[in-house]
Motif scaffolding. Structure first.
Motif, PDB file in Angstrom:
ATOM      1  N   LYS A 260       7.728  31.929  18.411  1.00 19.11           N
ATOM      2  CA  LYS A 260       8.508  33.138  18.668  1.00 19.11           C
ATOM      3  C   LYS A 260       8.710  33.357  20.164  1.00 19.11           C
ATOM      4  N   LEU A 261       7.669  33.115  20.944  1.00 16.64           N
ATOM      5  CA  LEU A 261       7.798  33.262  22.391  1.00 16.64           C
ATOM      6  C   LEU A 261       8.861  32.326  22.958  1.00 16.64           C
TER       7      LEU A 261
ATOM      8  N   SER B 129      12.530  42.372  21.905  1.00 15.76           N
ATOM      9  CA  SER B 129      12.199  43.226  23.048  1.00 15.76           C
ATOM     10  C   SER B 129      10.723  43.092  23.420  1.00 15.76           C
ATOM     11  N   GLN B 130       9.858  42.926  22.412  1.00 13.68           N
ATOM     12  CA  GLN B 130       8.440  42.706  22.674  1.00 13.68           C
ATOM     13  C   GLN B 130       8.240  41.429  23.487  1.00 13.68           C
ATOM     14  N   ILE B 131       8.906  40.378  23.053  1.00 11.73           N
ATOM     15  CA  ILE B 131       8.748  39.087  23.728  1.00 11.73           C
ATOM     16  C   ILE B 131       9.309  39.147  25.142  1.00 11.73           C
ATOM     17  N   GLN B 132      10.419  39.835  25.335  1.00 14.46           N
ATOM     18  CA  GLN B 132      10.963  40.005  26.686  1.00 14.46           C
ATOM     19  C   GLN B 132       9.963  40.741  27.575  1.00 14.46           C
ATOM     20  N   LYS B 133       9.266  41.719  26.984  1.00 16.55           N
ATOM     21  CA  LYS B 133       8.235  42.451  27.722  1.00 16.55           C
ATOM     22  C   LYS B 133       7.106  41.516  28.139  1.00 16.55           C
ATOM     23  N   ILE B 134       6.702  40.627  27.236  1.00 12.83           N
ATOM     24  CA  ILE B 134       5.646  39.655  27.554  1.00 12.83           C
ATOM     25  C   ILE B 134       6.118  38.701  28.646  1.00 12.83           C
ATOM     26  N   HIS B 135       7.339  38.199  28.518  1.00 13.23           N
ATOM     27  CA  HIS B 135       7.872  37.269  29.527  1.00 13.23           C
ATOM     28  C   HIS B 135       7.982  37.920  30.905  1.00 13.23           C
ATOM     29  N   ALA B 136       8.191  39.227  30.931  1.00 18.11           N
ATOM     30  CA  ALA B 136       8.320  39.938  32.204  1.00 18.11           C
ATOM     31  C   ALA B 136       6.964  40.338  32.792  1.00 18.11           C
ATOM     32  N   SER B 137       5.896  40.182  31.996  1.00 20.26           N
ATOM     33  CA  SER B 137       4.557  40.545  32.471  1.00 20.26           C
ATOM     34  C   SER B 137       3.942  39.391  33.265  1.00 20.26           C
ATOM     35  N   ASP B 138       2.687  39.581  33.673  1.00 18.55           N
ATOM     36  CA  ASP B 138       1.987  38.526  34.419  1.00 18.55           C
ATOM     37  C   ASP B 138       1.276  37.539  33.497  1.00 18.55           C
ATOM     38  N   MET B 139       1.469  37.688  32.187  1.00 23.56           N
ATOM     39  CA  MET B 139       0.772  36.844  31.216  1.00 23.56           C
ATOM     40  C   MET B 139       1.322  35.410  31.258  1.00 23.56           C
ATOM     41  N   PHE B 140       0.432  34.450  31.503  1.00 26.53           N
ATOM     42  CA  PHE B 140       0.829  33.045  31.557  1.00 26.53           C
ATOM     43  C   PHE B 140      -0.349  32.216  31.096  1.00 26.53           C
TER      44      PHE B 140
END
Length: 205
Positions: A29-30, A3-14
Protein backbone atom coordinates in the motif's frame (compact mmCIF):
# COMPACT_ATOMS: atom_id res chain seq x y z
CA UNK A 1 -6.14 5.32 2.83
CA UNK A 2 -4.30 7.41 0.23
CA UNK A 3 -4.30 10.49 2.45
CA UNK A 4 -2.91 8.41 5.33
CA UNK A 5 -0.08 7.14 3.17
CA UNK A 6 0.68 10.65 1.90
CA UNK A 7 0.91 11.71 5.55
CA UNK A 8 3.40 8.91 6.23
CA UNK A 9 5.46 9.78 3.14
CA UNK A 10 5.59 13.41 4.29
CA UNK A 11 6.75 12.43 7.80
CA UNK A 12 10.27 11.57 8.95
CA UNK A 13 9.44 7.85 8.96
CA UNK A 14 11.96 5.88 6.89
CA UNK A 15 12.72 2.26 7.37
CA UNK A 16 12.49 -1.49 7.12
CA UNK A 17 9.25 -3.44 6.62
CA UNK A 18 9.25 -7.18 7.33
CA UNK A 19 5.83 -8.81 6.81
CA UNK A 20 5.50 -12.49 7.65
CA UNK A 21 3.01 -14.56 5.68
CA UNK A 22 0.00 -13.46 3.57
CA UNK A 23 2.01 -11.03 1.39
CA UNK A 24 3.03 -7.43 2.00
CA UNK A 25 -0.21 -5.52 2.63
CA UNK A 26 1.39 -2.53 4.37
CA UNK A 27 4.49 -2.00 2.24
CA UNK A 28 2.50 -2.72 -0.93
CA UNK A 29 0.00 0.00 0.00
CA UNK A 30 2.83 2.39 0.80
CA UNK A 31 4.39 1.75 -2.61
CA UNK A 32 1.12 2.37 -4.45
CA UNK A 33 1.28 6.07 -3.54
CA UNK A 34 3.99 8.36 -4.97
CA UNK A 35 6.69 9.20 -2.46
CA UNK A 36 7.31 5.68 -1.16
CA UNK A 37 11.06 6.14 -1.56
CA UNK A 38 10.80 8.66 1.29
CA UNK A 39 9.40 5.96 3.59
CA UNK A 40 10.51 2.49 2.50
CA UNK A 41 14.18 1.52 2.66
CA UNK A 42 13.35 -2.12 2.03
CA UNK A 43 10.39 -4.47 2.26
CA UNK A 44 10.62 -8.24 2.69
CA UNK A 45 8.12 -11.10 2.91
CA UNK A 46 9.87 -14.21 4.33
CA UNK A 47 6.93 -16.57 3.81
CA UNK A 48 8.25 -20.05 4.56
CA UNK A 49 8.26 -20.84 8.29
CA UNK A 50 11.49 -22.85 8.31
CA UNK A 51 13.30 -20.19 6.32
CA UNK A 52 12.02 -17.46 8.65
CA UNK A 53 13.15 -19.34 11.75
CA UNK A 54 16.62 -19.80 10.30
CA UNK A 55 16.88 -16.21 9.02
CA UNK A 56 15.84 -14.53 12.27
CA UNK A 57 16.57 -17.19 14.92
CA UNK A 58 12.90 -17.68 15.81
CA UNK A 59 11.95 -20.46 18.20
CA UNK A 60 8.38 -21.69 18.36
CA UNK A 61 5.40 -20.18 16.57
CA UNK A 62 5.88 -17.67 13.75
CA UNK A 63 2.61 -15.88 14.58
CA UNK A 64 3.49 -14.86 18.11
CA UNK A 65 4.53 -11.84 20.11
CA UNK A 66 7.86 -13.48 20.90
CA UNK A 67 8.60 -14.12 17.22
CA UNK A 68 7.95 -10.49 16.25
CA UNK A 69 10.20 -9.30 19.08
CA UNK A 70 12.89 -11.78 18.02
CA UNK A 71 12.81 -10.38 14.49
CA UNK A 72 12.90 -6.80 15.79
CA UNK A 73 16.09 -7.55 17.75
CA UNK A 74 17.69 -9.88 15.19
CA UNK A 75 21.12 -9.54 13.61
CA UNK A 76 19.38 -9.20 10.22
CA UNK A 77 17.59 -6.02 11.32
CA UNK A 78 20.74 -4.60 12.93
CA UNK A 79 22.64 -5.27 9.69
CA UNK A 80 20.01 -3.50 7.56
CA UNK A 81 19.91 -0.52 9.89
CA UNK A 82 23.61 0.05 9.30
CA UNK A 83 23.00 0.37 5.56
CA UNK A 84 21.57 3.89 5.76
CA UNK A 85 21.90 6.37 8.65
CA UNK A 86 18.46 7.82 7.83
CA UNK A 87 16.69 4.58 8.86
CA UNK A 88 14.69 5.35 11.99
CA UNK A 89 11.77 2.92 11.69
CA UNK A 90 11.36 -0.86 11.78
CA UNK A 91 7.95 -2.41 11.10
CA UNK A 92 7.47 -6.15 11.75
CA UNK A 93 4.23 -8.08 11.32
CA UNK A 94 3.16 -11.71 11.49
CA UNK A 95 -0.43 -12.74 10.73
CA UNK A 96 -2.57 -15.83 10.37
CA UNK A 97 -5.62 -15.59 8.11
CA UNK A 98 -8.75 -17.10 9.63
CA UNK A 99 -12.01 -18.46 8.28
CA UNK A 100 -15.60 -18.91 9.44
CA UNK A 101 -14.43 -20.83 12.51
CA UNK A 102 -11.23 -18.97 13.37
CA UNK A 103 -10.38 -15.28 13.75
CA UNK A 104 -7.72 -13.59 11.71
CA UNK A 105 -5.06 -12.39 14.13
CA UNK A 106 -1.45 -11.42 14.36
CA UNK A 107 1.20 -9.25 15.96
CA UNK A 108 2.86 -6.02 14.88
CA UNK A 109 6.05 -4.48 16.20
CA UNK A 110 6.96 -0.87 15.43
CA UNK A 111 10.18 0.85 16.40
CA UNK A 112 10.31 4.54 15.56
CA UNK A 113 13.49 6.24 16.70
CA UNK A 114 13.98 5.05 20.31
CA UNK A 115 10.39 3.93 20.99
CA UNK A 116 9.30 0.33 20.43
CA UNK A 117 5.77 -1.04 20.90
CA UNK A 118 4.09 -4.32 20.07
CA UNK A 119 0.42 -4.78 19.19
CA UNK A 120 -1.97 -7.70 18.94
CA UNK A 121 -4.67 -7.41 16.26
CA UNK A 122 -7.76 -9.62 16.02
CA UNK A 123 -10.39 -9.41 13.27
CA UNK A 124 -13.33 -11.54 14.33
CA UNK A 125 -16.03 -11.28 11.71
CA UNK A 126 -15.95 -13.86 8.88
CA UNK A 127 -14.72 -12.53 5.58
CA UNK A 128 -12.74 -13.56 2.52
CA UNK A 129 -8.95 -13.54 2.34
CA UNK A 130 -8.66 -10.29 0.37
CA UNK A 131 -10.94 -8.45 2.79
CA UNK A 132 -8.93 -9.69 5.76
CA UNK A 133 -5.72 -8.52 4.12
CA UNK A 134 -7.28 -5.12 3.39
CA UNK A 135 -8.34 -4.76 7.04
CA UNK A 136 -4.87 -5.75 8.24
CA UNK A 137 -3.31 -3.05 6.04
CA UNK A 138 -5.88 -0.49 7.18
CA UNK A 139 -5.33 -1.30 10.85
CA UNK A 140 -1.54 -1.15 10.60
CA UNK A 141 -1.68 2.18 8.79
CA UNK A 142 -3.99 3.48 11.52
CA UNK A 143 -1.42 2.50 14.13
CA UNK A 144 1.35 4.21 12.17
CA UNK A 145 -0.66 7.44 11.89
CA UNK A 146 -2.56 7.32 15.22
CA UNK A 147 -5.93 7.28 13.52
CA UNK A 148 -9.18 6.54 15.36
CA UNK A 149 -10.11 3.05 14.21
CA UNK A 150 -8.30 -0.20 14.92
CA UNK A 151 -8.71 -3.86 15.83
CA UNK A 152 -6.00 -3.61 18.48
CA UNK A 153 -6.58 -5.77 21.56
CA UNK A 154 -3.25 -5.49 23.35
CA UNK A 155 -0.14 -3.28 23.52
CA UNK A 156 3.28 -4.08 25.04
CA UNK A 157 6.55 -2.19 25.44
CA UNK A 158 9.96 -3.24 24.15
CA UNK A 159 10.38 -5.70 27.04
CA UNK A 160 6.90 -7.20 26.47
CA UNK A 161 5.51 -5.49 29.56
CA UNK A 162 1.74 -4.94 29.12
CA UNK A 163 0.79 -1.32 28.47
CA UNK A 164 -2.70 -1.18 29.95
CA UNK A 165 -3.32 2.52 29.30
CA UNK A 166 -2.40 2.15 25.63
CA UNK A 167 -4.57 -0.95 25.32
CA UNK A 168 -7.60 0.74 26.85
CA UNK A 169 -6.94 3.82 24.72
CA UNK A 170 -7.24 1.73 21.54
CA UNK A 171 -10.30 -0.07 22.87
CA UNK A 172 -11.94 3.28 23.52
CA UNK A 173 -11.06 4.70 20.10
CA UNK A 174 -11.99 1.66 18.04
CA UNK A 175 -15.24 -0.18 17.53
CA UNK A 176 -13.99 -3.77 17.37
CA UNK A 177 -11.24 -3.85 20.01
CA UNK A 178 -11.18 -6.76 22.46
CA UNK A 179 -8.82 -7.49 25.37
CA UNK A 180 -8.50 -10.48 27.71
CA UNK A 181 -6.59 -9.82 30.93
CA UNK A 182 -5.47 -12.57 33.30
CA UNK A 183 -2.87 -12.54 36.08
CA UNK A 184 -1.87 -8.99 35.06
CA UNK A 185 -1.14 -10.13 31.50
CA UNK A 186 -2.88 -9.06 28.29
CA UNK A 187 -3.68 -12.19 26.31
CA UNK A 188 -5.12 -12.67 22.85
CA UNK A 189 -8.74 -13.55 22.20
CA UNK A 190 -7.66 -17.02 21.11
CA UNK A 191 -6.30 -17.65 24.63
CA UNK A 192 -9.74 -16.96 26.04
CA UNK A 193 -11.40 -19.33 23.62
CA UNK A 194 -8.88 -22.11 24.35
CA UNK A 195 -8.74 -21.73 28.13
CA UNK A 196 -11.20 -22.53 30.92
CA UNK A 197 -9.39 -20.24 33.37
CA UNK A 198 -11.18 -17.18 34.64
CA UNK A 199 -10.06 -13.75 33.52
CA UNK A 200 -11.22 -10.19 32.99
CA UNK A 201 -12.68 -9.44 29.56
CA UNK A 202 -12.62 -5.77 28.49
CA UNK A 203 -14.39 -4.63 25.36
CA UNK A 204 -15.93 -1.50 23.89
CA UNK A 205 -19.70 -1.27 24.17
Amino acid sequence: MTSQIQKIHASDMFGIFIEMGLGNPVSSKLCEVPGASNTVFCAENPYNGDYSRKLFGIEGRIVSLEAVRTIMNSAKIHYLQKEDPKINTVFISSFQIGNDDKSTHGYVGIRHKSLTKYYHISIHHPSNRQEYIRLIAETCLNILTNEDYTYVGGVWDSNLKPLYNDTFHYLNKGTHGFAYIQNESILRLEDLLRSANEGLIVYKG
